[in-house]
Structures are given as C-alpha cells and as structure tokens.
Write a protein that holds these residues in place. Sequence first.
Motif, PDB file in Angstrom:
ATOM      1  N   ARG A   5       0.839  -1.202   0.000  1.00  0.00           N
ATOM      2  CA  ARG A   5       0.000   0.000   0.000  1.00  0.00           C
ATOM      3  C   ARG A   5       0.872   1.249   0.000  1.00  0.00           C
ATOM      4  O   ARG A   5       1.998   1.222   0.513  1.00  0.00           O
ATOM      5  CB  ARG A   5      -0.875   0.033   1.265  1.00  0.00           C
ATOM      6  CG  ARG A   5      -1.871  -1.090   1.312  1.00  0.00           C
ATOM      7  CD  ARG A   5      -3.090  -0.716   0.512  1.00  0.00           C
ATOM      8  NE  ARG A   5      -3.586  -1.823  -0.254  1.00  0.00           N
ATOM      9  CZ  ARG A   5      -4.803  -1.851  -0.797  1.00  0.00           C
ATOM     10  NH1 ARG A   5      -5.624  -0.835  -0.617  1.00  0.00           N
ATOM     11  NH2 ARG A   5      -5.187  -2.863  -1.522  1.00  0.00           N
ATOM     12  N   THR A   6       0.308   2.349  -0.489  1.00  0.00           N
ATOM     13  CA  THR A   6       0.999   3.641  -0.459  1.00  0.00           C
ATOM     14  C   THR A   6       0.769   4.306   0.896  1.00  0.00           C
ATOM     15  O   THR A   6      -0.323   4.211   1.456  1.00  0.00           O
ATOM     16  CB  THR A   6       0.458   4.536  -1.587  1.00  0.00           C
ATOM     17  OG1 THR A   6       0.785   3.923  -2.833  1.00  0.00           O
ATOM     18  CG2 THR A   6       1.077   5.929  -1.551  1.00  0.00           C
ATOM     19  N   HIS A   7       1.791   4.975   1.410  1.00  0.00           N
ATOM     20  CA  HIS A   7       1.671   5.657   2.699  1.00  0.00           C
ATOM     21  C   HIS A   7       2.187   7.090   2.615  1.00  0.00           C
ATOM     22  O   HIS A   7       3.391   7.293   2.466  1.00  0.00           O
ATOM     23  CB  HIS A   7       2.448   4.906   3.785  1.00  0.00           C
ATOM     24  CG  HIS A   7       2.085   3.465   3.854  1.00  0.00           C
ATOM     25  ND1 HIS A   7       0.847   3.026   4.284  1.00  0.00           N
ATOM     26  CD2 HIS A   7       2.774   2.353   3.502  1.00  0.00           C
ATOM     27  CE1 HIS A   7       0.805   1.709   4.219  1.00  0.00           C
ATOM     28  NE2 HIS A   7       1.949   1.276   3.748  1.00  0.00           N
ATOM     29  N   PRO A   8       1.311   8.089   2.723  1.00  0.00           N
ATOM     30  CA  PRO A   8       1.770   9.476   2.854  1.00  0.00           C
ATOM     31  C   PRO A   8       2.211   9.718   4.301  1.00  0.00           C
ATOM     32  O   PRO A   8       1.381   9.746   5.202  1.00  0.00           O
ATOM     33  CB  PRO A   8       0.542  10.308   2.473  1.00  0.00           C
ATOM     34  CG  PRO A   8      -0.633   9.395   2.543  1.00  0.00           C
ATOM     35  CD  PRO A   8      -0.156   7.980   2.572  1.00  0.00           C
ATOM     36  N   HIS A  18       3.489   9.724  11.163  1.00  0.00           N
ATOM     37  CA  HIS A  18       2.520   8.648  10.894  1.00  0.00           C
ATOM     38  C   HIS A  18       2.027   8.686   9.464  1.00  0.00           C
ATOM     39  O   HIS A  18       2.156   9.686   8.772  1.00  0.00           O
ATOM     40  CB  HIS A  18       1.327   8.767  11.866  1.00  0.00           C
ATOM     41  CG  HIS A  18       0.412   9.930  11.602  1.00  0.00           C
ATOM     42  ND1 HIS A  18      -0.834   9.785  11.044  1.00  0.00           N
ATOM     43  CD2 HIS A  18       0.559  11.261  11.828  1.00  0.00           C
ATOM     44  CE1 HIS A  18      -1.414  10.976  10.945  1.00  0.00           C
ATOM     45  NE2 HIS A  18      -0.599  11.887  11.413  1.00  0.00           N
ATOM     46  N   CYS A  19       1.462   7.553   9.060  1.00  0.00           N
ATOM     47  CA  CYS A  19       0.776   7.520   7.772  1.00  0.00           C
ATOM     48  C   CYS A  19      -0.523   8.298   7.922  1.00  0.00           C
ATOM     49  O   CYS A  19      -1.254   8.107   8.880  1.00  0.00           O
ATOM     50  CB  CYS A  19       0.485   6.090   7.345  1.00  0.00           C
ATOM     51  SG  CYS A  19      -0.498   6.062   5.830  1.00  0.00           S
ATOM     52  N   HIS A  20      -0.783   9.197   6.948  1.00  0.00           N
ATOM     53  CA  HIS A  20      -1.963  10.056   7.065  1.00  0.00           C
ATOM     54  C   HIS A  20      -3.246   9.386   6.594  1.00  0.00           C
ATOM     55  O   HIS A  20      -4.334   9.967   6.723  1.00  0.00           O
ATOM     56  CB  HIS A  20      -1.744  11.367   6.306  1.00  0.00           C
ATOM     57  CG  HIS A  20      -2.478  12.525   6.910  1.00  0.00           C
ATOM     58  ND1 HIS A  20      -3.851  12.667   6.812  1.00  0.00           N
ATOM     59  CD2 HIS A  20      -2.056  13.566   7.639  1.00  0.00           C
ATOM     60  CE1 HIS A  20      -4.207  13.778   7.446  1.00  0.00           C
ATOM     61  NE2 HIS A  20      -3.158  14.334   7.964  1.00  0.00           N
ATOM     62  N   LEU A  21      -3.174   8.185   6.050  1.00  0.00           N
ATOM     63  CA  LEU A  21      -4.410   7.513   5.629  1.00  0.00           C
ATOM     64  C   LEU A  21      -5.155   7.049   6.883  1.00  0.00           C
ATOM     65  O   LEU A  21      -4.594   6.341   7.717  1.00  0.00           O
ATOM     66  CB  LEU A  21      -4.112   6.323   4.728  1.00  0.00           C
ATOM     67  CG  LEU A  21      -3.330   6.630   3.454  1.00  0.00           C
ATOM     68  CD1 LEU A  21      -3.306   5.397   2.550  1.00  0.00           C
ATOM     69  CD2 LEU A  21      -3.914   7.820   2.705  1.00  0.00           C
ATOM     70  N   VAL A  22      -6.405   7.462   6.981  1.00  0.00           N
ATOM     71  CA  VAL A  22      -7.197   7.100   8.162  1.00  0.00           C
ATOM     72  C   VAL A  22      -7.191   5.583   8.359  1.00  0.00           C
ATOM     73  O   VAL A  22      -7.080   5.088   9.479  1.00  0.00           O
ATOM     74  CB  VAL A  22      -8.633   7.652   8.005  1.00  0.00           C
ATOM     75  CG1 VAL A  22      -9.567   7.023   9.014  1.00  0.00           C
ATOM     76  CG2 VAL A  22      -8.614   9.174   8.150  1.00  0.00           C
ATOM     77  N   ALA A  23      -7.254   4.849   7.244  1.00  0.00           N
ATOM     78  CA  ALA A  23      -7.302   3.381   7.333  1.00  0.00           C
ATOM     79  C   ALA A  23      -6.030   2.801   7.938  1.00  0.00           C
ATOM     80  O   ALA A  23      -6.025   1.640   8.326  1.00  0.00           O
ATOM     81  CB  ALA A  23      -7.531   2.779   5.948  1.00  0.00           C
ATOM     82  N   HIS A  24      -4.956   3.613   8.012  1.00  0.00           N
ATOM     83  CA  HIS A  24      -3.679   3.078   8.490  1.00  0.00           C
ATOM     84  C   HIS A  24      -3.284   3.587   9.870  1.00  0.00           C
ATOM     85  O   HIS A  24      -2.172   3.329  10.314  1.00  0.00           O
ATOM     86  CB  HIS A  24      -2.565   3.370   7.461  1.00  0.00           C
ATOM     87  CG  HIS A  24      -2.782   2.644   6.176  1.00  0.00           C
ATOM     88  ND1 HIS A  24      -2.073   2.899   5.028  1.00  0.00           N
ATOM     89  CD2 HIS A  24      -3.650   1.637   5.856  1.00  0.00           C
ATOM     90  CE1 HIS A  24      -2.490   2.094   4.063  1.00  0.00           C
ATOM     91  NE2 HIS A  24      -3.444   1.337   4.537  1.00  0.00           N
ATOM     92  N   PHE A  25      -4.170   4.360  10.498  1.00  0.00           N
ATOM     93  CA  PHE A  25      -3.904   4.661  11.914  1.00  0.00           C
ATOM     94  C   PHE A  25      -5.173   4.599  12.782  1.00  0.00           C
ATOM     95  O   PHE A  25      -5.200   5.094  13.895  1.00  0.00           O
ATOM     96  CB  PHE A  25      -3.137   5.982  12.097  1.00  0.00           C
ATOM     97  CG  PHE A  25      -3.924   7.247  11.825  1.00  0.00           C
ATOM     98  CD1 PHE A  25      -4.564   7.925  12.856  1.00  0.00           C
ATOM     99  CD2 PHE A  25      -3.992   7.759  10.548  1.00  0.00           C
ATOM    100  CE1 PHE A  25      -5.275   9.097  12.600  1.00  0.00           C
ATOM    101  CE2 PHE A  25      -4.701   8.923  10.282  1.00  0.00           C
ATOM    102  CZ  PHE A  25      -5.346   9.590  11.308  1.00  0.00           C
ATOM    103  N   GLY A  38      -1.519   1.186  14.568  1.00  0.00           N
ATOM    104  CA  GLY A  38      -0.891   1.007  13.263  1.00  0.00           C
ATOM    105  C   GLY A  38       0.338   1.846  13.042  1.00  0.00           C
ATOM    106  O   GLY A  38       1.249   1.883  13.872  1.00  0.00           O
ATOM    107  N   LEU A  39       0.345   2.557  11.906  1.00  0.00           N
ATOM    108  CA  LEU A  39       1.572   3.186  11.402  1.00  0.00           C
ATOM    109  C   LEU A  39       1.825   4.547  12.042  1.00  0.00           C
ATOM    110  O   LEU A  39       1.670   5.587  11.399  1.00  0.00           O
ATOM    111  CB  LEU A  39       1.503   3.312   9.880  1.00  0.00           C
ATOM    112  CG  LEU A  39       1.364   1.985   9.130  1.00  0.00           C
ATOM    113  CD1 LEU A  39       1.301   2.224   7.625  1.00  0.00           C
ATOM    114  CD2 LEU A  39       2.509   1.045   9.475  1.00  0.00           C
ATOM    115  N   VAL A  40       2.190   4.541  13.304  1.00  0.00           N
ATOM    116  CA  VAL A  40       2.452   5.769  14.044  1.00  0.00           C
ATOM    117  C   VAL A  40       3.726   5.583  14.863  1.00  0.00           C
ATOM    118  O   VAL A  40       3.883   4.571  15.551  1.00  0.00           O
ATOM    119  CB  VAL A  40       1.293   6.108  15.020  1.00  0.00           C
ATOM    120  CG1 VAL A  40       1.545   7.447  15.722  1.00  0.00           C
ATOM    121  CG2 VAL A  40      -0.059   6.116  14.313  1.00  0.00           C
TER     122      VAL A  40
HETATM  123 CU   LIG Z   1      -0.649   4.288   5.160  1.00  0.00          CU
END
Ligand SMILES: [Cu+2]
Length: 597
Positions: A214-217, A272-279, A306-308
Amino acid sequence: MAQPEPGNPLRIEANSNRVPAGKLENGVLTLHLEMREANWYPEADSGPSMKVYSFAEEGKAPQVPGPLIRVPQGTQIRVTLRNLLPAVAIVHGLHQHPGDAGDVVQVPAGEAREVRFSAGVAGTYQYWVSAGGETFGGRPFKEDSQLAGAFIVDGPGGVPADRVFVIGMWRSQADPTRSQDVGVINGKSWPYTERLTYPAGETEHWRWINASDRTHPMHLHGSYYRVDSGGDGESDHIFEPAQQQMVVTRVLDPGASMSTSWTPLAGRWIFHCHLVAHFLPEMNLANALVAQPQRLHEHGANHMAGLVMGITVTGGRAPVASHGHRRKFRLLVRERPVANGASPKFGYQIEESHKLTPTDLRDANPPLVLERGRPVEIEVVNQLHEPTAVHWHGMELESYYDGVAGWGMRGSSVTPSIPPGGSFRVRFTPPRAGTFIYHTHMNDEVQLFGGLYGPLIVLEPGLRLDASTDHIVIFSREDGNELTVQRLLNGSANPPTLHWRKGQPNRLRLIDISPNDPAVISLIGPTGFVKWRAVAKDGADLPTAQTVMQEARQVVWTGETYDFEYEGQEPGSLRLEVENTSTANTRWTIVQRIEVE
Ligand SMILES: [Cu+2]
C-alpha cells in the motif's frame, strides 16, 4: 539452528534495524538466512500473536522486518537462503544495485540457494519475498507479507548515525468493505512502536522503506523534514541540495524508500501515515482476525493504532517572532442536520466579534485565514456528542496545542481530548505564510468522513485573501459507505463556475484532506493541460531552483498541499479537474469550469 519445540513455535522478534546481520570480513559479507513460519507479536510482547512467514539469521530468532543487510559500497555479498516454508519462495532485491526488478531467485520449498553479488551503489534498498500468498500490485499482503528487510549500502565515509525504519502491513480482507489491517513500523504497531527520544536542535537522519503493498503518505507533526533521497527499491536517487524538498508529508509507494533529515523542535510529536485506514484504533490483531471487526472508541494515546511513531524531543523552544495583539476567536465544532439513518455529519463555524462564519452549517467549512507572526488564540468549542480534537496540520507550534490527545505535552500536562460540551484554548503564532489544513485528530473514521476539516491559510502581514485571484482547491470525501460516498471539491460535488480575469496571476492552493484517496488535480485549456508554476509544498515556499513552469497536473495525496501560480493570458474556458489515479478500479471526476474574461 534454532528449532521450534512441538506446540511451541518460534517467536518473532521486532527488529529495530540497529545491528547489521551476517559476518563482514575482508570486504565480504557472509549471511545465512532462513525463511520459516513463526509467531508474530505486532502489539505487546505478551499480547496477541499470529503466524506469519519470517526471515531469521541462522541460529537466531526470526525477525520482522527481516535481518538488516548493511554494508559499505564495494562489499561482496554471499547469502544463503534456506526455505523452510511450504511454498516456493521468490526472493526479490538480493542483487547488485541499481538492479533489475525482474532479477529474482527462486528457492523451492525445503531447499537452499546461495547468491553472490557485489553491493553496488550507495543507497536505501530492500529485499522481499513472495511465497504463495495473495498479492496486490505484485506485493504479498497475507502470510508472506512480513518477509522483507532493509538493505543499506553505505557510501565512502563510513556508517552515518541514522535510523532505518521498515513499514509492513498484513491485511485480512475478510470484509472487503472495511480495512482489517495490521500495520507495523519495524515490526510493531502503535502504541507498541519504538519510542524515539532526541535533544532539540540536533539533526537526525532517517531512512524509510515501504515493504508493504500500500501507499503511505508519511506525515510529521510540528515541523518540516527534508527529503534527501527517494528510491524505488531497485535504484535510489540522491537529491542535489537544490532539489531537496522540505515537507510535512511525503508519499511512499509500495517498494519505495526515502532518506530524510530533521532538526527536532522540543515537544512530543508523531510521525505517521496520514491515511485514516492506516492509523485507526481498530487496526489491531484482534479485529483483523475476525469476520466482523468491532468499532472502537479509544481515548488517550490509544485513539490511534498502526503506522504511528511517537517522538519526544527534549529541550526548549525559541519563541516565534511576533507582532500585534493576540487575535482571539472561537471555532465551534457542530453537528450538521442529517436525514434519519444517514451517517453523521459535522461542521466547523468560526465565531468572532459575535459573528458566525458560515452562518449556515450546511455550507463548506470556513477557511481559517491567519497572519504570519500574529499570535492567535482559538477556543475550540466541542458541541458534538463525542470527544474531538483539532490538528493544525503543517503548523510549527507547541505540541500541547498540536491536537494529538494523550500524547502532546507542555510541562507535565498532556493534551486532552475535548469532551462533549467542553472547550480547549489553542495558542500559537504562525511562523510562515502558506497553505495548511485544520482537521479532526480523533475518531477520524466518523469525524473526518463526517466533515471535520478545512483550509488553514497563513498570509503575509497586511495582505488579505483575495478570492478573485487566490483559489483554495480542497479535495475531500465524506461518508464511509461506498454507495453514498461524496467526493467533494471545495465542499461541493458540483462546484459552480468560476470567473477569473485575463492576465491576472492566480494562486491555486491544492489540498487533499480526503480520508484515504489520492487526487489528480489538473488545469486544462482548449488544447490540453496549461502550464503553471510550482511555488510551495505543504506550506513551505520552494527554493528558486524548484519554482519551475510545468504541465498543470499534480497528484496530491491525503495530508499534502501544493501551491501553483497560473497566469491566464487569453480569455476563454478552463477546466479544473479532480480525478482519481489511473490505477483505481472505479473512475470518478469532479469538474469545475472557469471562465477567463
Ligand atoms: Cu498508510
């Protein structure tokens, strides 16, 4: 060789990527790797676990991410790969770099192979394996998703004092309408990710590697970071100083890497990843493993997962140069009326000098327009039935006011969430003019989907926002249900025609604050894309070498802002188009017509 006891499978250790694997002697690295199934603990060491495929250095515990390969340029590398999995392992990235993505090694189940190659050019790379599990875009996301590790080649001058972080994801897809993912940084998920502590003012260097599908901003709170290199796994591009960008958000596509420099400011920050689905707080093992995931309403630091990464920076902060009285206003957080059964909707209103903006809550959230160097006090008033918090995205402020409840601090006070009926006074002085965002940082899947976001524009002292030439282009998405989803440009699915004047320089402030969606934003004339000039990224003015005229088409990910200047020389019609990337399954476009007169 470590052998699991019957009924007591091997335990995977989180790999902090500090100690290189193998034996480096006389310019030759010898490394013996095994691939085997073992128990992974992405949360607490005593918490829940799941079986995944993992790498181990022979005789040692398996690790997620896999053992760190780190060698000086010019090293000869000899790796044996022993496959103890029940599937063929296709090993990527274990070759000289820059390399060819098609150059893979196949290791049949139960067999071993040796590869020998020279390290190649200095850079940040990865090795990874596909071993029969489901894939997305060629990358595994299930049982073989954690078979990946960092591969760093250091240039002449030795090993810099840096840290290496590998992003991994395991995704269940038991319910395709919901993300049921386990996201990890160096093998652990928030709040169990490593805590970083730095003194203020000393530059830190990080290398980030996306080993997920997946892409992560990746978004830093409280200050900018510099992007020194960007790679795709096979080759790494070291940027010349003039081409380095200062950002608060940088996108890492699957397989990509970046190296960064950051001069920490005192406070408690998250990266952190800014995608809501990833945090989301729901992003945990217990939820990932069931057919019907539970919605969680977690508070304190557990409102994320998650990604934090959490970072504590010790020391003091220099005051921001300021002028004028402190401007004071209230930001009301309110519920918007919705039809019975519809998802909840929320909005912001500014209350200043007894005047409400907007007067009608159904209108788009107001831009907050502040002045560089002018102190402000914003009393956030929560009129919802649930706690909320506001993050001032891109703003260099004290962490107590940064909006991360349960984490930000001032002295011994921890940033609270704002309870229903409560309020919180936020104080800061914007140190630079640019395009930023304000948005909820709590229960995002409800509150961000429900509308709690808006543009935050900082202007130079004495200027006002001239809506005839200064255009906010904010892309968002409301409502979590795919059937009722609304993709919005400036709060509208059908934005009205704009009228621009010929020969006027126009500034376009592109913002993506959708929960999870990249947007391609373009400006199109009668003969195709027009040209615009890049002027800022994430609110920071670009150095002159980067302010180039370019085709008016920009991919903007969640949590990014871009400013461009466009000068309409001819009268006529333009189209501002917002669409999704060409890789998406279902296509959508929002078009706003512009008449240049
Ligand atoms: Cu992400």
